[in-house]
Design an enzyme around this catalytic site. Structure first.
Site, PDB file in Angstrom:
ATOM      1  N   GLU A  31      44.463  -0.571   9.931  1.00  0.00           N
ATOM      2  CA  GLU A  31      45.756  -0.524  10.622  1.00  0.00           C
ATOM      3  C   GLU A  31      46.823  -1.236   9.792  1.00  0.00           C
ATOM      4  O   GLU A  31      46.518  -2.150   9.021  1.00  0.00           O
ATOM      5  CB  GLU A  31      45.575  -1.201  11.984  1.00  0.00           C
ATOM      6  CG  GLU A  31      46.679  -0.990  12.989  1.00  0.00           C
ATOM      7  CD  GLU A  31      46.714   0.408  13.578  1.00  0.00           C
ATOM      8  OE1 GLU A  31      47.171   1.338  12.869  1.00  0.00           O
ATOM      9  OE2 GLU A  31      46.324   0.586  14.734  1.00  0.00           O
TER      10      GLU A  31
ATOM     11  N   LYS B 235      45.069   0.099  23.393  1.00  0.00           N
ATOM     12  CA  LYS B 235      46.295  -0.693  23.242  1.00  0.00           C
ATOM     13  C   LYS B 235      46.261  -1.921  24.151  1.00  0.00           C
ATOM     14  O   LYS B 235      46.988  -1.978  25.145  1.00  0.00           O
ATOM     15  CB  LYS B 235      47.500   0.198  23.539  1.00  0.00           C
ATOM     16  CG  LYS B 235      48.760  -0.197  22.789  1.00  0.00           C
ATOM     17  CD  LYS B 235      49.825   0.880  22.920  1.00  0.00           C
ATOM     18  CE  LYS B 235      51.121   0.465  22.272  1.00  0.00           C
ATOM     19  NZ  LYS B 235      51.095   0.546  20.803  1.00  0.00           N
TER      20      LYS B 235
ATOM     21  N   ARG C 112      46.542   7.759  27.005  1.00  0.00           N
ATOM     22  CA  ARG C 112      46.114   6.602  26.233  1.00  0.00           C
ATOM     23  C   ARG C 112      45.975   5.363  27.117  1.00  0.00           C
ATOM     24  O   ARG C 112      45.044   4.574  26.945  1.00  0.00           O
ATOM     25  CB  ARG C 112      47.086   6.344  25.076  1.00  0.00           C
ATOM     26  CG  ARG C 112      46.539   5.336  24.085  1.00  0.00           C
ATOM     27  CD  ARG C 112      47.336   5.301  22.813  1.00  0.00           C
ATOM     28  NE  ARG C 112      48.693   4.833  23.049  1.00  0.00           N
ATOM     29  CZ  ARG C 112      49.665   4.886  22.148  1.00  0.00           C
ATOM     30  NH1 ARG C 112      49.434   5.394  20.943  1.00  0.00           N
ATOM     31  NH2 ARG C 112      50.868   4.448  22.421  1.00  0.00           N
TER      32      ARG C 112
END
Ligand code: PLP
Length: 339
Positions: free
Chosen positions: A219, A183, A80
């Site tokens: 989210e 992220k 990620r």
């Protein structure tokens, strides 16, 4: 810091003995460095400071009954971070460098890993940022990758309890084709104002609707949303949702428990039909949702009337925690064990 009071740990910065760092210069990564200072010297024109060229990760290590330390899904976090780097044009941290740095940071700070009985864990925070000086907007040519660790308390000190969330259309967290799926710190900056508003009103977080149409669930603050109905685990499919590793694990475990699993767009109206709802992420594993209030329309969606989490949320939570602490077999090889 000699005696650590494991029972009073919260999720706040605690200095540990060492952190590890690695610099990318002249097109390549250098040697892993070990530092004891928690200060970083950085160029004032670094792209990470001006243009948000920065991404981070969050993972945990757990000490088991057997004294072994288990790091949960380290390879997924490495992948990620590489995706985040690609998304905002930073140098990618190779998976083996990522793993070596995580292991080194944990081993050097072994005395900070909470004992099994405490229910606490060691939080690991990798960070990657552009350190090269640029004033014109362009990617840096130098990067810093670093990791610090800190002991954190069990998320649910007073037991596994539902909290309430709030919906508002006044703020977006990420653009439909923006950076919500990686992220990066910028997503967090964009959610600070709405998050504070939620806290002031007594909610844990904002449940964001999709930024384009405001019709679908997106989210849930800094966590993924999921709902349970008709023996099915349902979680949103959206470009602006961060692919949570906890969520991915819960989908797998829910399937193993005989639930159907669906990753698809969820219309706001549909949550009325959910029997349970939760937010998931590394920090809490699962935060069961008691109630969601839409503050723009005044409508409320209630999932828990008695202040207790739903049975499926509780079962999933216990199962994942048991794997992380080594109490149950790690059938998927999710843990990296430090002997
Ligand atoms: C990190 C993060 C999550 C949770 O991901 P995990 O891998 O489960 O910790 C969810 N949403 C956002 C926005 C995040 O930044």
């Amino acid at each position: 810091m000699n005696e650590i009071d494991w029972s009073s740990l919260s999720f706040s910065y605690t200095k540990t003995d060492y952190n590890v760092r690695c610099y990318y210069r002249d097109g390549k990564w250098g040697e892993l460095e070990v530092h004891s200072s928690d200060q970083v010297s950085i160029h004032m024109a670094a792209t990470g400071l001006h243009y948000g060229q920065e991404a981070f990760e969050g993972l945990k290590a757990f000490k088991g009954k057997d004294g072994k330390v288990r790091i949960f899904r380290l390879e997924e976090n490495a992948k990620r971070l590489a995706k985040s780097a690609e998304g905002i044009m930073m140098a990618e941290v190779p998976a083996d460098l990522f793993a070596e740095a995580v292991l080194k940071a944990i081993k050097l700070n072994e005395r900070f890993i909470p004992p099994y009985e405490t229910g606490a864990s060691l939080y690991i925070r990798p960070l990657l940022m552009g350190t090269g000086a640029k004033v014109g907007v362009s990617p840096a040519d130098e990067y810093l990758f670093m990791i610090f660790v800190m002991p954190v308390g069990p998320y649910f000190k007073a037991g596994f309890k539902p909290t309430n969330m709030m919906i508002t259309r006044q703020f977006d967290r990420a653009a439909p084709q923006g950076t919500g799926h990686i992220k990066v710190g910028g997503n967090y900056a964009a959610s600070l104002r709405s998050g504070e508003m939620a806290h002031e009103k007594g909610y844990s977080a904002v449940l964001f609707l999709d930024s384009k149409e405001k019709k679908y669930i997106d989210e849930c603050g800094p966590a993924n949303f999921f709902g349970i109905k008709n023996n099915t685990y349902i979680t949103p499919e959206s470009h602006s949702v961060l692919p949570s590793i906890t969520n991915k694990s819960l989908v797998q475990l829910a399937g193993d428990m005989g639930l159907k699993t669906e990753r698809r767009p969820i219309l706001l109206e549909e949550i009325e039909t959910f029997e349970e709802a939760g937010a998931c992420g590394t920090a809490a594993v699962i935060s069961p949702i008691g109630q969601i209030d839409d503050i723009d329309t005044g409508k409320s969606y209630v999932f828990s009337k008695d202040g207790k989490p739903g049975a499926v949320c509780e079962k999933l939570y216990n199962k994942l925690r048991a794997i992380q602490y080594g109490d149950e077999p790690d059938t998927y090889g999710w843990n990296t064990i430090i002997e």
